[in-house]
Motif scaffolding. Sequence first.
Motif, mmCIF file in Angstrom:
data_model
loop_
_atom_site.group_PDB
_atom_site.id
_atom_site.type_symbol
_atom_site.label_atom_id
_atom_site.label_comp_id
_atom_site.label_asym_id
_atom_site.label_seq_id
_atom_site.Cartn_x
_atom_site.Cartn_y
_atom_site.Cartn_z
ATOM 1 N N GLU A 20 0.858 -1.181 0.000
ATOM 2 C CA GLU A 20 0.000 0.000 0.000
ATOM 3 C C GLU A 20 0.903 1.244 0.000
ATOM 4 O OE1 GLU A 20 -2.754 -0.598 -0.907
ATOM 5 O OE2 GLU A 20 -4.128 -1.581 0.465
ATOM 6 N N GLU A 21 0.328 2.430 0.051
ATOM 7 C CA GLU A 21 1.134 3.649 0.053
ATOM 8 C C GLU A 21 2.117 3.601 1.234
ATOM 9 O OE1 GLU A 21 -2.000 3.371 -0.658
ATOM 10 O OE2 GLU A 21 -2.468 4.657 -2.360
ATOM 11 N N PRO A 22 3.295 4.263 1.098
ATOM 12 C CA PRO A 22 4.349 4.139 2.116
ATOM 13 C C PRO A 22 3.918 4.540 3.538
ATOM 14 C CG PRO A 22 5.143 5.339 0.189
ATOM 15 C CD PRO A 22 3.697 5.073 -0.053
ATOM 16 N N CYS A 23 2.931 5.400 3.688
ATOM 17 C CA CYS A 23 2.499 5.769 5.043
ATOM 18 C C CYS A 23 1.460 4.775 5.593
ATOM 19 C CB CYS A 23 1.930 7.192 5.069
ATOM 20 S SG CYS A 23 0.484 7.394 4.020
ATOM 21 N N ILE A 72 -2.372 8.957 -6.945
ATOM 22 C CA ILE A 72 -2.781 8.844 -8.354
ATOM 23 C C ILE A 72 -2.163 7.573 -8.925
ATOM 24 C CG2 ILE A 72 -2.740 9.960 -10.622
ATOM 25 C CD1 ILE A 72 -2.615 12.647 -9.131
ATOM 26 N N MET A 73 -3.032 6.645 -9.309
ATOM 27 C CA MET A 73 -2.562 5.305 -9.664
ATOM 28 C C MET A 73 -2.580 5.098 -11.183
ATOM 29 S SD MET A 73 -4.397 3.193 -6.570
ATOM 30 C CE MET A 73 -6.059 3.470 -7.132
ATOM 31 N N PHE A 79 0.883 10.736 -3.687
ATOM 32 C CA PHE A 79 1.746 9.687 -4.226
ATOM 33 C C PHE A 79 1.402 9.426 -5.686
ATOM 34 C CE2 PHE A 79 0.335 8.804 0.059
ATOM 35 C CZ PHE A 79 1.540 8.841 0.740
ATOM 36 N N SER A 80 2.401 8.981 -6.410
ATOM 37 C CA SER A 80 2.139 8.466 -7.747
ATOM 38 C C SER A 80 2.639 7.028 -7.755
ATOM 39 C CB SER A 80 2.873 9.293 -8.795
ATOM 40 O OG SER A 80 4.253 9.300 -8.508
ATOM 41 N N GLN A 81 2.199 6.284 -8.746
ATOM 42 C CA GLN A 81 2.553 4.872 -8.781
ATOM 43 C C GLN A 81 3.050 4.527 -10.173
ATOM 44 O OE1 GLN A 81 -0.823 2.412 -7.995
ATOM 45 N NE2 GLN A 81 0.344 1.171 -6.587
ATOM 46 N N GLU A 82 4.135 3.790 -10.220
ATOM 47 C CA GLU A 82 4.740 3.456 -11.508
ATOM 48 C C GLU A 82 3.752 2.757 -12.434
ATOM 49 O OE1 GLU A 82 8.031 3.756 -12.625
ATOM 50 O OE2 GLU A 82 8.272 5.183 -10.993
ATOM 51 N N ARG A 83 3.713 3.185 -13.698
ATOM 52 C CA ARG A 83 2.856 2.509 -14.680
ATOM 53 C C ARG A 83 3.263 1.064 -14.887
ATOM 54 N NH1 ARG A 83 4.476 4.069 -18.862
ATOM 55 N NH2 ARG A 83 3.086 3.223 -20.399
#
Length: 299
Positions: free
Chosen positions: A43-46, A237-238, A278-282
Amino acid sequence: MEDIYSSCTLCPRRCRADRYSGTGFCGTGAAVIAAKAYLHQWEEPCISYRNGAGTVFFSGCSLHCCYCQNNEISNLLKGKMLTPRQLADVFLSLRDKGADNIELVTPTHFVPDIIKALDMVKHKLGIPVIYNTGGYELAETIDMLKGYIDIYMPDIKYFSPEVSARYSYAADYFEYASQAVKAMTEQAGELEYNSEGGLISGTVIRHLVLPGQRHDSMKIIGWIAENIPREKALVSIMGQYTPFEFVREKYPELSRRITKMEYNSVLRRAEELGIEGFSQERRSASEKYVPDFDMSGLF
Ligand code: SF4
């Protein structure tokens, strides 16, 4: 608490189904069904900051998005029935394994039993409880959760009624999601962290960019910037939309991953508006990231 399961109005579908004798649009009766409980590292780092989120996946769903990556449990209802006592014990067992929090995934249609389970053990948990939802919620149901939930993690999936009608059979999606997200941010209050950088209160709004829908995404980002106080919510943003075989025929426009241009244009809009998150790698867009619902961690 009033017995909502006998004429269910827990989500905006307001089916009024008697879930003791049948099911509503979400496909579930009055007993909790869950498909997996485990420590989720990604999940997100936090949220997954030490050992992982203590994630419980509930079966059934009030949205039924046509591209759902959890189709096995949201539509096909794979899972195991749990009493509130058993669910409470699942929470305790996740805590004993070192979970950073308890993360309830797609919980809306089981809110009354989740409240019963939390009444039994919330005071013993000592870690935050997260409500992770597709965003199609009634503000009244969110009000029922006051005092039980520390962190809200709602999606805002669509802005346009045409898009939400086509992909999730819910033309009124944004109307409800926007009001629910306001109720969540008010209830969960300001973003607060522990000494290890783990989130202990506040809201994380998630948005998955869909192929061909970057303008819809940008409208959502604009709405968040105007309506949600920065100190109360992060935005994730995923970009990992995964085209599954089953969408290709009926929704050919969804049979590809998003492009770099689509994703970056949404990120740029968020940056221009000063949105933090956060953004997430495509490149994480792959079927291998779909969880294996093997019912592990349940009784
Ligand atoms: S939770 Fe299920 S039964 Fe209740 S209103 Fe929503 S879709 Fe209908």
